[in-house]
Every structure is written in C-alpha cells, then in structure tokens.
Design an enzyme around this catalytic site. Sequence first.
Site, PDB file in Angstrom:
ATOM      1  CB  CYS A 120     -12.608 -27.855 -17.830  1.00 48.19           C
ATOM      2  SG  CYS A 120     -11.017 -27.157 -17.362  1.00 48.19           S
ATOM      3  CG  HIS A 264     -14.542 -28.575 -14.369  1.00 46.13           C
ATOM      4  ND1 HIS A 264     -13.377 -29.300 -14.244  1.00 46.13           N
ATOM      5  CD2 HIS A 264     -14.158 -27.291 -14.591  1.00 46.13           C
ATOM      6  CE1 HIS A 264     -12.346 -28.491 -14.397  1.00 46.13           C
ATOM      7  NE2 HIS A 264     -12.792 -27.268 -14.608  1.00 46.13           N
ATOM      8  CG  ASN A 294      -9.385 -26.724 -13.086  1.00 47.23           C
ATOM      9  OD1 ASN A 294      -9.567 -27.801 -13.641  1.00 47.23           O
ATOM     10  ND2 ASN A 294      -9.801 -25.577 -13.599  1.00 47.23           N
TER      11      ASN A 294
HETATM   12  N1  COA Z   1      -1.352 -15.215  -4.804  1.00 48.12           N
HETATM   13  C1  COA Z   1      -1.445 -13.948  -4.354  1.00 48.12           C
HETATM   14  N2  COA Z   1      -1.930 -12.948  -5.099  1.00 48.12           N
HETATM   15  C2  COA Z   1      -2.336 -13.242  -6.347  1.00 48.12           C
HETATM   16  C3  COA Z   1      -2.275 -14.538  -6.873  1.00 48.12           C
HETATM   17  C4  COA Z   1      -1.760 -15.555  -6.053  1.00 48.12           C
HETATM   18  N3  COA Z   1      -1.650 -16.829  -6.448  1.00 48.12           N
HETATM   19  N4  COA Z   1      -2.752 -14.522  -8.124  1.00 48.12           N
HETATM   20  C5  COA Z   1      -3.128 -13.264  -8.389  1.00 48.12           C
HETATM   21  N5  COA Z   1      -2.866 -12.494  -7.313  1.00 48.12           N
HETATM   22  C6  COA Z   1      -3.098 -11.047  -7.141  1.00 48.12           C
HETATM   23  C7  COA Z   1      -3.240 -10.322  -8.451  1.00 48.12           C
HETATM   24  O1  COA Z   1      -1.979  -9.976  -8.976  1.00 48.12           O
HETATM   25  C8  COA Z   1      -4.056  -9.122  -8.042  1.00 48.12           C
HETATM   26  O2  COA Z   1      -3.197  -8.186  -7.475  1.00 48.12           O
HETATM   27  P1  COA Z   1      -3.426  -6.593  -7.718  1.00 48.12           P
HETATM   28  O3  COA Z   1      -4.773  -6.298  -7.145  1.00 48.12           O
HETATM   29  O4  COA Z   1      -2.308  -5.990  -6.963  1.00 48.12           O
HETATM   30  O5  COA Z   1      -3.361  -6.411  -9.195  1.00 48.12           O
HETATM   31  C9  COA Z   1      -4.954  -9.647  -6.939  1.00 48.12           C
HETATM   32  O6  COA Z   1      -4.351 -10.868  -6.489  1.00 48.12           O
HETATM   33  C10 COA Z   1      -6.359  -9.922  -7.373  1.00 48.12           C
HETATM   34  O7  COA Z   1      -6.297 -10.651  -8.579  1.00 48.12           O
HETATM   35  P2  COA Z   1      -7.606 -11.078  -9.321  1.00 48.12           P
HETATM   36  O8  COA Z   1      -7.250 -11.810 -10.559  1.00 48.12           O
HETATM   37  O9  COA Z   1      -8.512  -9.884  -9.434  1.00 48.12           O
HETATM   38  O10 COA Z   1      -8.229 -12.070  -8.245  1.00 48.12           O
HETATM   39  P3  COA Z   1      -9.645 -12.706  -8.234  1.00 48.12           P
HETATM   40  O11 COA Z   1     -10.331 -12.279  -6.989  1.00 48.12           O
HETATM   41  O12 COA Z   1     -10.370 -12.528  -9.520  1.00 48.12           O
HETATM   42  O13 COA Z   1      -9.319 -14.264  -8.082  1.00 48.12           O
HETATM   43  C11 COA Z   1      -9.132 -16.231  -9.449  1.00 48.12           C
HETATM   44  C12 COA Z   1      -8.516 -14.875  -9.080  1.00 48.12           C
HETATM   45  C13 COA Z   1      -8.244 -16.867 -10.512  1.00 48.12           C
HETATM   46  C14 COA Z   1      -9.137 -17.119  -8.191  1.00 48.12           C
HETATM   47  C15 COA Z   1     -10.584 -16.037  -9.948  1.00 48.12           C
HETATM   48  O14 COA Z   1     -10.623 -15.008 -10.910  1.00 48.12           O
HETATM   49  C16 COA Z   1     -11.141 -17.288 -10.557  1.00 48.12           C
HETATM   50  O15 COA Z   1     -11.356 -18.261  -9.876  1.00 48.12           O
HETATM   51  N6  COA Z   1     -11.406 -17.278 -11.878  1.00 48.12           N
HETATM   52  C17 COA Z   1     -11.856 -18.457 -12.565  1.00 48.12           C
HETATM   53  C18 COA Z   1     -10.660 -19.299 -12.922  1.00 48.12           C
HETATM   54  C19 COA Z   1     -11.050 -20.669 -13.415  1.00 48.12           C
HETATM   55  O16 COA Z   1     -11.940 -21.271 -12.888  1.00 48.12           O
HETATM   56  N7  COA Z   1     -10.326 -21.149 -14.432  1.00 48.12           N
HETATM   57  C20 COA Z   1     -10.514 -22.451 -14.967  1.00 48.12           C
HETATM   58  C21 COA Z   1     -11.828 -22.565 -15.675  1.00 48.12           C
HETATM   59  S1  COA Z   1     -12.142 -24.215 -16.129  1.00 48.12           S
END
Ligand code: COA
Length: 337
Positions: A120, A264, A294
């Site tokens: 990215c 980004h 993204n």
């Molecule tokens: N739909 C529904 N539930 C989902 C899901 C989806 N698409 N993806 C994950 N979950 C669930 C998980 O399994 C977890 O369930 P559990 O509590 O029963 O284990 C729950 O949602 C919470 O997951 P978690 O990973 O803790 O969520 P989060 O609040 O951290 O949000 C992201 C997840 C990915 C949105 C967040 O971590 C994020 O934005 N991270 C940065 C990612 C990024 O920017 N990547 C590219 C960088 S360039």
Amino acid sequence: MSTSGAFGVQILSSGVALPQRVVTNRDLESLMDTTDEWITKRTGIRQRYSVDPAKGENTRTLGLNAAKQAIERAGVTGPDLDLVIVATMTPDMPTPATAPLIAHALGTNDAGAFDLSAACSGFVFSLNTAAALIGSGAYSTVLVVGVDLLSRHVEFSTRGRSTSVLFGDAAGAVVMRRCTDPAKGLLAQAMCSDGGGATHLYIPCDKDNMLCEDDDPEAFPLDQLRMHGQQVFRFAVSKFPNLIAETLDAAGLGPNDIDHYVCHQSNARILEAARQRFDIPTEKLRVNIDRYGNTVAASIPLVFDELNTEHLIKPGQKVMFLGFGAGLTWGSSLWQF
Ligand code: COA
C-alpha cells in the site's frame, strides 16, 4: 527525508481504471457470515470492485487502461515517456514485470520500465523514485501506475471474511514531467520500513517458508492474505500521524499549510483519527473508501484523480501523499504544485 534535485517536477495528469463488477456489502452477505452493518461500522466500506478474469481483466489490462487515460489527459504519447514505473504487489506473473508490458502496449521507444513492490506504500515510493530521477535530470517524462488485484488473494467465504470484505481491485496512474520552475516538485519525502512487522500482513506461498511460526499452514490456504487486523490497525493509527508530523517538520510547514492530504484508504476510522489529531478540515482529506475498499497501490491515485477531475488541485497548492501497509512500509511525498 530529503528533497529533490536541480529541476522542477510536475504531476501533469491522472487516470483510473476499474473492473466492471461491483460487489456490495449486501452481495457479500450472501457469500459469507457477515453484515453490511459490521463492515460499514468498522471500515467505512460499502462496496468494492472485483475483476472478472474471463473478461480479460487483469493487472496488465487494468494498469494499461489507467495509463492510457493519464497520458491522453497529459497530452503526451507513448514515445514521449522515458520511464514507466508500476507499483503493484499482484503482478499477473513473476516475470516479466508488468511495467515493460504496459510500456510496450503504449508504444514507448525502449523506455525504462520496472515494477516496484511496496504494497500500500507502493504508489508513494514510486512517486518519490520518479521525482528524484526527474529532478536529477536523468529522465524527463515518467508514467507511474498503481494497480492491485487483491481479489486474487482473499477468499470470499466465512473463513476469509476478515480480509475479503476489506479489499477491492483498481488501477490509477499519473504522468510526471520535468519543468523549468525548480520550485515545483517534492518539498519533502519519506520511505520507511519495519520488516519486524512483516507477519502482520503477508501472503505465504510455500508451507515450508512461512514467516510466522504461529501461523498454521494447514489452517488457511497458501496464496491467501493472512492479516493480524488489530496489530495492523495499531500500527496505522500510531505511524500515520507521526508520518504527517515528520513530513511537515522536514518541510518547515504546519498542518494548515497543506491544501490536500491524499491518503491511502485502508480504513475510514484510521483516516478520521489522523484528521482529528491535526484538526484537518474534511474537505482537505478526501475519503472514498466507501466506494472502492482498500485498493492497495491504486488507492492513492484513485483519490488524487477525483480531486484532479473536480479541478480542486490548483497551481501553487501543497499536496501531501501518504501511504502505509504490508512490509511493514510507510511513506510520504509532499509536493508543491
Ligand atoms: N463480518 C463479521 N464478523 C467478522 C468479520 C466480518 N467480515 N471479520 C471478522 N469478524 C469477526 C471476528 O471473527 C471476531 O469474532 P469473535 O469476536 O467471535 O472472534 C470479531 O468479528 C471481531 O474481530 P476483530 O478482528 O477483533 O475486529 P476488529 O474490531 O479488529 O476489526 C478490522 C477488524 C479488520 C476492521 C480492523 O482490525 C482493521 O481495520 N484493521 C486494519 C486492517 C487494515 O487496514 N489492513 C490493510 C492495511 S494497508
């Protein structure tokens, strides 16, 4: 941090290309256990685009279409280009690189062409590379393309829901040219990495060559993106504001001196945290992740192209490009237009 050389550098134009197929959050609800509400609340994403390989949509063709639009808008032709840089982490094949194929299709005359892989951050690293090469006098007209097809490396199933909902496919491009006004071009730039965080976001290809001992090669298919979302989130919310502050310091400027922050688009919440920290007005930090997701190396040129086609980028303005992602990598590119 350093600034460019003896010549001025201008970004003349931009172009974009999107696959035909739109995938909404509602579409994803029918493919996996997720909801529109979960995705929108945590990321700001409402839809993304996804290639259909059967329609000839791939990294090369998407990148080429964005490039064609950018060079047409710049009023140049293929033979005017003396360098083509393609930022991508999803080339169609390991070799040849995507850039020579695009350069050939545009009819360049033996232009230099190479791919730059920095996930990215790839578009920002490519802008900085091109600006330095133009500013030194080595090259005069350079095409920079950012293109990525993450749909190839995510699984549209409940097992893959933590990554597949986040990403979209797209391409964006700019044409850059040497100019006689040395005041135009890079005011400050940064290109940084921390390979110690590589396991937060990676695509393993071989079960004997996993980066992270804790990752079970049998638990999830090879060639699919593995992401530790919360670590990536923490990295982004801490690094991103620091990067803005360091780039402003290097140029001797304050947050209000910047006319556009072209960032980004990985998560609307990460962008909002940075915007609030520096009290940046919403119109100076465009968020379009709701429509594209993204798109990795394409996300910054997609934002820039929106501003450009709406005639919001004006001579004399200062524009800061900011990227961060897998590697881990992060970088900035601060321009005087
Ligand atoms: N739909 C529904 N539930 C989902 C899901 C989806 N698409 N993806 C994950 N979950 C669930 C998980 O399994 C977890 O369930 P559990 O509590 O029963 O284990 C729950 O949602 C919470 O997951 P978690 O990973 O803790 O969520 P989060 O609040 O951290 O949000 C992201 C997840 C990915 C949105 C967040 O971590 C994020 O934005 N991270 C940065 C990612 C990024 O920017 N990547 C590219 C960088 S360039």
